[in-house]
Design an enzyme around this catalytic site. Structure first.
Site, short mmCIF file in Angstrom:
data_model
loop_
_atom_site.label_atom_id
_atom_site.label_comp_id
_atom_site.label_asym_id
_atom_site.label_seq_id
_atom_site.Cartn_x
_atom_site.Cartn_y
_atom_site.Cartn_z
N ARG A 6 -7.93 0.51 -7.21
CA ARG A 6 -6.68 0.34 -5.93
C ARG A 6 -6.38 -0.09 -7.70
NH1 ARG A 6 -8.04 -3.81 -7.62
NH2 ARG A 6 -6.62 -4.69 -6.45
N GLY A 7 -5.33 -1.12 -7.00
CA GLY A 7 -4.31 -1.36 -8.18
C GLY A 7 -3.44 -0.63 -8.96
N ALA A 8 -1.74 -0.91 -9.00
CA ALA A 8 -1.03 0.46 -9.23
C ALA A 8 -1.64 0.67 -10.39
CB ALA A 8 0.02 -0.46 -8.91
N ARG A 10 -1.79 7.64 -1.95
CA ARG A 10 -1.24 6.78 -1.65
C ARG A 10 0.47 6.46 -1.31
NH1 ARG A 10 -4.64 0.85 -3.29
NH2 ARG A 10 -3.83 0.23 -1.29
N GLN A 45 -9.29 -8.60 -1.28
CA GLN A 45 -9.51 -8.50 -3.38
C GLN A 45 -9.20 -9.42 -4.33
OE1 GLN A 45 -7.56 -7.05 -0.94
NE2 GLN A 45 -6.84 -5.01 -1.82
N ASP A 53 3.30 -3.24 -6.11
CA ASP A 53 2.64 -1.69 -6.34
C ASP A 53 4.03 -1.05 -6.40
OD1 ASP A 53 0.59 -2.93 -5.31
OD2 ASP A 53 -0.11 -0.87 -5.52
N ASN A 83 4.63 -5.85 -2.97
CA ASN A 83 3.17 -6.09 -3.49
C ASN A 83 2.65 -5.79 -1.78
OD1 ASN A 83 1.12 -6.64 -5.04
ND2 ASN A 83 1.21 -8.77 -4.36
N LYS A 84 1.60 -6.92 -2.04
CA LYS A 84 -0.04 -6.79 -1.82
C LYS A 84 0.69 -7.54 0.04
CE LYS A 84 -3.25 -5.14 -0.78
NZ LYS A 84 -2.61 -3.49 -0.04
#
Ligand code: MRU
Length: 367
Positions: free
Chosen positions: A53-55, A94, A207, A248, A258-259
């Site tokens: 995960r993570g862009a 995603r 996370q 992201d 972002n998150k």
């Protein structure tokens, strides 16, 4: 980066088996488990279920996914159509991190020059490796640019501890190497600057508490995990010098997805005159997007991620229900922080304001 003395990345190509391997991040910090992505379905599951995960890492995985798709395509009259359909499946797993579509399309553009399946496979493998290296180098440069910002705060405080708040995990686990938000922190630490990181736990999948805390701890960086709602309080009491987060997808006008929860940190930072920086490689800009609220798709994830929490119970990973069993839940995974709340963007080409003119000053090739 090093884990217990061993050089590791969250994704790599095994030299001997020529298979794609990843750290299964669902199991961190409790155990370090490696997964092998040998089929397109496995690549899709790894991205969807967040082994990776993570862009930038989603992008690198998508790029290697094109190689896996080519490996699993049989030579036939229909092979080109099958291969492209498999790549489309990977691209749509995603929706918010723009790096995924960017990386798949970048590899496909190179592969389209080839005639045979064997050539396509080799080209995809080489292109994916280049993308992973590019993201690693971009993150290193983000560290060089962001170091100056941390250094300035440290000097203004006469060398006292610089307290940096971050949200989610925008570290090397999310990015191949160094991280985006963490790159300036690692660079400052290497230069001997006294840094301490407030780590938002980042519900629902934690996370921050699981991954950022693990990374920083392995590197010996002082950090403290806080609940997602603690940031405003810490800021009001002078306990945060700067906020650095990842993203992201960022529009060409500087709106930042972002998150979920990032926007609230930006509001609190503005109310308390605390600089709010967003660190990103150029692969995370969406040059076609002008308005973050209208143009950025926000991923809705399984509500059970909100209703359950996972943790280690005497050596076994367990999920426990924390809500009434019949309560419904909603799980928007990202939010958009408008450009006017962002102090600056830290990119591989330097720091700029979050506005179109200043972004294009650094990236004039996207007029
Ligand atoms: O849902 P995730 O864990 O993929 O979300 C990750 C983030 O929100 C990160 O902050 C973002 O991808 C930047 S990674 C350098």
């Amino acid at each position: 980066m090093k884990v217990d003395g061993r050089q590791m990345r969250p994704i790599w190509l095994d030299e001997i088996s020529q298979t794609v391997k990843v750290i299964d991040q669902r199991q961190l910090p409790h155990r370090l488990v490696i997964a092998e992505l040998t089929t397109v379905d496995k690549v899709i599951t790894a991205i969807q279920d967040m082994y990776v995960r993570g862009a930038p890492l989603i992008g690198a995985t998508g790029a290697y996914g094109v190689y896996v798709a080519a490996l699993n395509t049989r030579v036939s009259s229909n092979d080109e159509a099958f291969f492209l359909k498999e790549c489309d499946r990977i691209k749509s797993v995603r929706p918010t991190a723009v790096n995924l579509a960017w990386a798949v399309d970048t590899v496909l553009a190179e592969v389209s020059q080839n005639e045979t399946l064997a050539d396509k496979t080799n080209t995809a493998k080489a292109a994916a490796a280049r993308i992973a290296e590019l993201e690693a180098e971009n993150c290193r440069q983000i560290g060089v640019a962001g170091l100056e910002l941390v250094k300035a705060v440290s000097e203004a405080k006469n060398g006292d501890t610089v307290h940096i708040l971050t949200h989610c995990n925008a570290g090397w686990l999310a990015c191949v190497e160094y991280g985006t938000a963490t790159a300036p922190i690692y660079a400052a630490f290497e230069k001997g600057i006294d840094v301490h990181v407030w780590v938002d736990e980042t519900r629902p999948l934690n996370q921050g508490a699981r991954l950022t805390a693990w990374e920083l701890g392995k590197h010996g960086i002082k950090h403290t995990i806080v609940t997602d709602n603690a940031g405003g309080h810490l800021m009001q009491h002078g306990m945060v010098d700067m906020v650095i987060v990842g993203t992201d997808r960022t529009t060409r006008t500087g709106d930042v997805a972002n998150k979920i929860g990032t926007y609230l940190k930006a509001l609190a930072a503005r109310d308390n005159d605390i600089p709010f920086y967003v660190a990103l490689p150029s692969s995370t800009f969406d040059w076609q997007a002008f308005d973050g609220l209208k143009d950025i798709p926000i991923e809705e994830r399984d509500p059970n991620e909100v209703r359950y929490v996972q943790g280690d119970d005497a050596g076994s990973l367990r999920k426990v229900l924390i809500s009434p069993p019949d309560s419904s839940a909603a799980n928007p995974a990202f939010d958009v922080t408008p450009a006017n709340l962002v102090t600056g963007l830290i990119t591989e080409r330097g720091v700029c304001r979050a506005d179109e003119n200043d972004i294009l000053r650094l990236f004039p090739e996207h007029p």
